[in-house]
Design an enzyme around this catalytic site. Sequence first.
Site, mmCIF file in Angstrom:
data_model
loop_
_atom_site.group_PDB
_atom_site.id
_atom_site.type_symbol
_atom_site.label_atom_id
_atom_site.label_comp_id
_atom_site.label_asym_id
_atom_site.label_seq_id
_atom_site.Cartn_x
_atom_site.Cartn_y
_atom_site.Cartn_z
ATOM 1 C CB THR A 298 5.377 1.377 -1.276
ATOM 2 O OG1 THR A 298 5.990 1.035 -2.534
ATOM 3 C CG2 THR A 298 6.224 0.788 -0.182
ATOM 4 C CB THR A 299 3.528 4.890 -3.698
ATOM 5 O OG1 THR A 299 4.562 5.094 -2.731
ATOM 6 C CG2 THR A 299 2.731 6.167 -3.837
#
Length: 281
Positions: A54-55
């Site tokens: 993810t991020t």
Amino acid sequence: MEANPRSTGRLPAAFLTPGSSSFMDFLGEHSPDLLPGNRSLPPVQGAFEAPHGTTIVATTFSGGVVLAGDRRATMGNMIAQRDMQKVFPADEYSAVGIAGTAGLAVEMVKLFQLELEHFEKVEGVQLSLEGKANRLSTMIRSNLGMAMQGLAVVPLFAGYDIDRDRGRIFSYDVTGGRSEEQGYAATGSGSIFARGAMKKLYREDQTEQQATTLVVQALYDAADDDSATGGPDVARRIYPIVTVITDEGFRRLTEAETSEIARSILEGRLAHPDGPRAALL
């Protein structure tokens, strides 16, 4: 019958023939089946789940650029891995952070590293930062078939531009579309929250220390609102990966350095759970 080069210990003729400075072009000509985008997926009944990273966040500062990422990989609503590495050096003066299907993303990074190394060995010089960003764009575009089947890879690329004497950030979409970001950028499921945090804290004249603190603050805010993003895990000693790229090259912060930043942020959040606010002008 012609002897197999592998059995004789000799390199195949393809490796001894002058050709393109692009490693991907070399594979496409001699072993196209090894390129990730040329693989076909078997038929799957029902929903298909694969670990996703993810991020990823990045910000520039007066001496270069910082690229960082959280450590969590998810598979549906489950945590697949708590300590995944999502930020890698591309070469001496650049790095890439991955968001999307974890397996394909890591494979793409390794191929990108080979691409840059191959170019430097053939041409005798490093590819420009702009050229590196374009090569990565081509690789993402070649993965479009996989992306249309739900296996997308959307990286964030950052590096120090020796010609322009500053740090630069490039973001991408699933089709390989490339955009240069000014000041800061984020990608992945928690990017909207991380970008909001950076928007209020970013300063053009920030120092390296302020920049590294900013990206960890942004990842903390992303983890606060996005379940797929992992925040600093003090109990397990799992902290975000933070890298700094300057005119001296790529450097990854040690665990001691990153943990110190994370602990100071956690202490500050005890008094202000929503984090620091932008300074009043």
